[in-house]
Write an enzyme that holds these catalytic residues in place. Structure first.
Site, short mmCIF file in Angstrom:
data_model
loop_
_atom_site.label_atom_id
_atom_site.label_comp_id
_atom_site.label_asym_id
_atom_site.label_seq_id
_atom_site.Cartn_x
_atom_site.Cartn_y
_atom_site.Cartn_z
N ASP A 119 38.80 33.56 35.58
CA ASP A 119 38.72 34.15 34.22
C ASP A 119 37.42 34.97 34.51
O ASP A 119 36.86 35.18 35.60
CB ASP A 119 38.61 33.31 33.07
CG ASP A 119 39.11 34.22 31.93
OD1 ASP A 119 38.48 35.36 31.29
OD2 ASP A 119 40.28 33.83 31.14
N HIS A 149 40.24 40.62 33.05
CA HIS A 149 39.56 38.96 33.02
C HIS A 149 39.45 38.65 34.49
O HIS A 149 39.71 37.54 34.87
CB HIS A 149 40.40 37.91 32.41
CG HIS A 149 40.83 38.04 31.04
ND1 HIS A 149 39.61 37.96 30.10
CD2 HIS A 149 41.55 38.50 30.14
CE1 HIS A 149 39.98 37.89 28.75
NE2 HIS A 149 41.24 38.12 29.03
N GLU A 180 44.94 41.62 28.08
CA GLU A 180 43.60 42.11 27.70
C GLU A 180 43.09 42.95 28.93
O GLU A 180 41.96 42.65 29.39
CB GLU A 180 42.74 41.11 27.10
CG GLU A 180 43.48 40.31 25.92
CD GLU A 180 42.41 39.20 25.40
OE1 GLU A 180 42.30 39.17 23.92
OE2 GLU A 180 41.78 38.37 26.03
C1 ACM Z 1 45.07 35.39 25.55
O1 ACM Z 1 44.75 34.62 24.61
N1 ACM Z 1 44.21 36.30 26.11
C2 ACM Z 1 46.37 35.21 26.61
#
Ligand code: ACM
Ligand code: ZN
Length: 703
Positions: free
Chosen positions: A168, A229, A293
């Site tokens: 991440d 991410h 995202e």
């Molecule tokens: C997420 O909660 N961004 C998958």
């Protein structure tokens, strides 16, 4: 005569016929039958550990016998406990393991202290094939030993998927031999207090965890995040990002604009190299690529990404995202793996053989269904008990519009921003028991709370801290008390057997419900259970403010949704944190605003400042500028300065900026005024494009 109650099984089996009589466990000496070694050994050692079974068995009296029965299906089993023998029927090793978990829970002690299995016939099979869990080990790190303890509990509940969120923004947690900086740099972050935080798993440790899970019937599904991410990877290798500049491993949470440059071939070489090394570590037929995202602002400004779009005839950045997902899918297919992604992988079009993990709501699930994709539903377990009381978990239904079509099952993700190995039990138990029953049995029995109680008691003995009611683990609030001009901290511990410690400068102590603070400074609060911290300290910063407790007039009045103190919110000494909803920040949606402070008498000022927040993902943007004025009488005003800033709107935040008006020479004034100019409409790339942005302020500090 001993009376036998219904055993407290979780999840509850499909069919359960309790008979009169018992099979005393001390008689178990042989666990035999085809393929019985693995699960038989586990059952035996478990029974020995619980003192249910003597360590050395001389008397060979009865046996537990495994029979292969293809009618039991992929995961089903039958258990028949008779007076003198126990029979397990299953078609597969997985079925036998499920039976073993039921036998472990069936073992009970009668009033004379003798362990027994009640005479029963159980016929059982799961409602959903994907009984998943997900753990984010990036925001906080979890040791291999912890993971094993966690997997033990999941297995006992017949949960069969462990989705391991390994990379991440805030860390890269898995060794990749070809790219050592992913872990030497990317697995570590420098916290605000200068300390280093981190950790990672070697490839040997990954294999160890995968094997441990497999022995308990759990498949590990890895997740490596593409193409967003990924700040930690870019921190390790800046050439992976569009701008190729050096960034730190972030220490705040949120969505970051720096994503992989998918325009350059060097990034794709990296993707393939990483998958080449990591895919073989995980026997699961699936591979999770994240995909959630992904801000498009870097791709929009990147010549390489734009060239890629032209070359591949992609009409916008969403199409570039879809192209990226498809290429990853094709590469994984060459390795025999099926792609899973969060529901953003639907964006710009998705191949129908991919699996969609639905997290943003039913609408995304309907899109996946219409597109022909199999899907995994979710219930996020990192939610506070206030937002996710146990009744809501009981009501969770993985079906979509009452329809099971395309639904493999679900997961209960645990995101670890505010959770670590000390506190995770609070969030996942007894939720996990309830969820496991829904996933296995298809429904949740009305007596579920009663049946989970013995399991919860055992987990507490093992050191898990568990929510006994729908309460937060710890909550603290601080307010300014204008009378004595000091501060009151009130706290609520989630359990009666908890307390908290406080520390400020050289002084410290403990408390359970409230605390007075007499002077400015930084106060650190640490909640504890059985004397051990259950989370990192909470910092409360109190400013030395000449305007402390001054009367404030704010035009227009701030939104009632945020700041809590209508009288002294901007002059209470308490500084807003990184969280816009902490009750200390004040918010306005759209307008310019004027804050006037009346200090009651003329004072000598050396400067004024106002703190503002930026968190672009939450529509919160720094004001364009702040004009400062002072006055002796509230009628004649002198302009001090107009402060601007250099923080671009692309800086996602959360970040706090101080707008400062220094006084070159001391100023005599009773009144101070700040006019905050809103930055205007949100830009085209923002989710709220062309809509208003928020201004958040706290506090006005006069020196
Ligand atoms: C997420 O909660 N961004 C998958
Ligand atoms: Zn690029």
């Amino acid at each position: 005569m001993v009376l036998f109650a219904q055993p407290a099984l979780v999840p509850w089996p499909t069919a359960n016929e309790l008979k009169e009589g018992t099979f005393p466990l001390k008689q178990v000496s042989v666990i035999e039958g085809e393929g019985a070694q693995g699960w038989g050994r586990m059952l035996r050692s478990d029974l020995v550990a619980n003192d249910a079974l003597a360590r050395n068995q001389d008397e060979i009296l009865h046996s537990v016998r495994f029979q292969r029965d293809t009618a039991q299906g992929e995961e089903g089993y039958a258990i028949t406990v008779e007076k003198d023998k126990v029979t397990i029927d299953a078609a597969t090793r997985q079925g036998a393991l499920n039976a073993t978990q039921t036998l472990r829970q069936l073992a009970a002690k009668d009033s004379t202290g003798t362990w027994y299995w009640p005479m029963v016939h159980i016929q059982d099979a799961p409602a959903f094939a994907w009984r998943g869990t997900m753990l984010d080990v990036c925001r906080h790190f979890y040791s291999v030993d912890f993971l094993k303890r966690y997997l033990d509990v999941l297995a006992s509940l017949k949960l069969n998927i462990f989705h391991w969120h390994l990379t991440d923004d805030q860390s890269w947690r898995v060794e990749v031999k070809k790219y050592p900086r992913l872990t030497s740099v990317g697995a570590w972050r420098t916290e605000a207090d200068g300390s280093r935080y981190g950790g990672f798993y070697t490839q040997d440790q990954i294999k160890e965890v995968v094997a441990y899970a497999a022995a308990r019937g759990i498949t590990v599904v890895p997740e490596i995040e593409f193409p967003g991410h990924c700040s930690a990877a870019i921190a390790a290798y800046p050439w992976l990002g569009c701008r190729q500049d050096t960034i730190p491993v972030p220490i705040t949470w949120g969505v970051f604009n720096d994503v992989y440059c998918v325009g350059r071939d060097s990034t794709w070489t990296f993707f393939r190299d990483v998958l080449d090394e990591l895919v073989p570590l995980f026997p699961a037929p699936w591979f999770h690529i994240g995909g959630d995202e992904v801000p498009k602002v870097r791709w929009q400004a990147c010549p390489d990404c734009q060239a890629r779009m032209r070359k591949e005839d992609l009409k916008d950045e969403h199409a570039l995202q879809a192209w990226t997902v498809k290429r990853l899918q094709d590469y994984l297919a060459t390795k025999g793996k099926r792609l899973i992604g969060w529901d953003e992988v639907l964006e710009g079009g998705l191949d129908s053989t991919a699996i969609v993990e639905v997290w943003r709501g039913d609408e995304q699930g309907r899109k996946a269904r219409a597109n022909g994709n199999a899907m995994i539903r979710t219930i996020y377990f990192d939610a506070s008990p206030a937002n996710l009381p146990l009744d809501k978990v009981i009501a969770f239904d993985p079906l979509l519009d009452g329809d099971a079509r395309g639904i493999l099952g679900a997961e209960c993700p645990v995101w670890s921003e505010g959770i670590d190995a000390r506190s995770i039990g609070w969030y996942v138990f007894p939720r996990m028991q309830v969820y496991a029953e829904r996933m296995w049995s298809g429904k949740v029995g009305e007596d579920i709370r009663k049946r989970t109680a013995p399991q919860i008691a055992r987990l507490e003995q093992q050191g898990w801290i568990i929510a006994t009611a729908d309460k937060d683990l710890f909550r603290s609030e601080v307010s300014f008390d204008p009378g004595p001009r000091n501060w009151l901290v009130t706290a609520q511990c989630g359990r009666k057997d908890m307390d908290a410690t406080w520390r400020m400068d050289q002084r410290s102590g403990s408390f359970t419900d409230s605390l007075r603070v007499e002077a400015p400074g930084t106060l650190l609060l640490t909640p504890r259970w059985k004397g051990e911290a259950v989370r990192d300290p909470i910092a409360i910063t109190i400013a030395d403010n000449l305007a402390l407790g001054a009367k404030e007039t704010i035009e227009p009045t701030p939104s009632p949704k945020y700041g809590h103190d209508p009288e002294h919110g901007l002059t209470d000494g308490l500084l807003g944190t990184n969280s816009y909803s902490d009750g200390l920040w004040y918010g306005w949606w759209g307008p310019d605003l004027t804050i006037t402070i009346d200090m009651d008498s003329v004072r000598t000022l050396h400067g004024i400042s106002i703190r503002c927040l930026q968190q672009v993902g939450a529509w919160i943007v720094l004001p364009k500028s702040v004009s400062f004025e002072t006055s002796r009488d509230g009628k004649a005003w002198t302009t001090l300065t107009t402060a601007t800033h250099q923080v671009p709107i692309e800086e996602a935040g959360p970040l706090v900026h101080d707008f400062i008006a220094p006084a070159r020479t001391p100023i005599k004034a009773r009144y101070v005024r700040a006019v905050l100019h809103n930055s205007g409409k949100l830009p085209a790339w923002h989710l709220g494009a062309d809509g208003n942005s928020w201004v958040f302020a706290d506090e006005v500090v006069v020196r």
